[in-house]
Design an enzyme around this catalytic site. Sequence first.
Site, PDB file in Angstrom:
ATOM      1  N   HIS A  24     -59.099  -6.044   5.029  1.00  0.00           N
ATOM      2  CA  HIS A  24     -59.952  -5.335   3.693  1.00  0.00           C
ATOM      3  C   HIS A  24     -61.384  -5.437   3.947  1.00  0.00           C
ATOM      4  O   HIS A  24     -62.031  -4.660   3.235  1.00  0.00           O
ATOM      5  CB  HIS A  24     -59.542  -6.274   2.785  1.00  0.00           C
ATOM      6  N   ASP A  38     -53.704  -9.060   6.836  1.00  0.00           N
ATOM      7  CA  ASP A  38     -54.954  -8.910   6.572  1.00  0.00           C
ATOM      8  C   ASP A  38     -55.972  -9.144   7.745  1.00  0.00           C
ATOM      9  O   ASP A  38     -56.649  -9.977   7.779  1.00  0.00           O
ATOM     10  CB  ASP A  38     -55.593  -9.673   5.204  1.00  0.00           C
ATOM     11  N   SER A  93     -65.626 -12.139   4.247  1.00  0.00           N
ATOM     12  CA  SER A  93     -64.263 -12.098   4.591  1.00  0.00           C
ATOM     13  C   SER A  93     -64.173 -11.821   6.318  1.00  0.00           C
ATOM     14  O   SER A  93     -65.225 -11.275   6.910  1.00  0.00           O
ATOM     15  CB  SER A  93     -63.556 -10.922   3.822  1.00  0.00           C
TER      16      SER A  93
END
EC number: 3.4.21.4
Length: 280
Positions: A87, A134, A234
Amino acid sequence: MSSSWIVGLLAFLVSLVALTQGLPLLEDLDEKSVPDGRIVGGYATDIAQVPYQISLRYKGITTPENPFRHRCGGSIFNETTIVTAAHCVIGTVASQYKVVAGTNFQTGSDGVITNVKEIVMHEGYYSGAAYNNDIAILFVDPPLPLNNFTIKAIKLALEQPIEGTVSKVSGWGTTSPGGYSSNQLLAVDVPIVSNELCDQDYEDFGDETYRITSAMLCAGKRGVGGADACQGDSGGPLAVRDELYGVVSWGNSCALPNYPGVYANVAYLRPWIDAVLAGL
């Protein structure tokens, strides 16, 4: 209509997609936030303690005059390979990124800077569940000068971590929900939570797409809270004894007692990683 004009339009649209999908925001998920590696309840650390940590810096296609700014974290697998979250990079292209290794800070030009040449994102990202699979692999050039002190590769886990094992999460970002990001590298120690318990905790979160799959693992101080990864970084590492077990992915707000942080499960995703590397 010329082909060059079409290419330019597509690049602009890709940039817009990146802004909304590359780093999910609180409002994007109807008051459900996605931890991007912000460290809550942690402590200042030195890159020598987490030498596999990198800063992934980004610049929009339509703003070439702007500097590259910290967007996500990542982990060094070898001198040309970085592991991060899908992402972080969805809807973007390699030329929009630089990798900075060997630095304690998310700003400035210290450390070693290299270019991202290729992005390989898991083709099953978001399939079957929100933020499923992810993970993404970045290939960089020139190669990073590994030195076993401030720039060092990390081993990838082959087995699932044992529940209760204390892991270390590192990154840059704010230290409280909605706060300002930290320029100094931070770390936090959090115990592994079983997927079964984590799935129970998230049972009332969002719709049925927000569930814990085998491609995820969880960590946090369940029932206590106060220590977690969260928005702002992230793709950063969750490590146990200098072995990469998780990639910071998502969760509900930051450091809440009954919502552990959720990470991409490196051991489960290892066959995909190995296949990508074998295809070089």
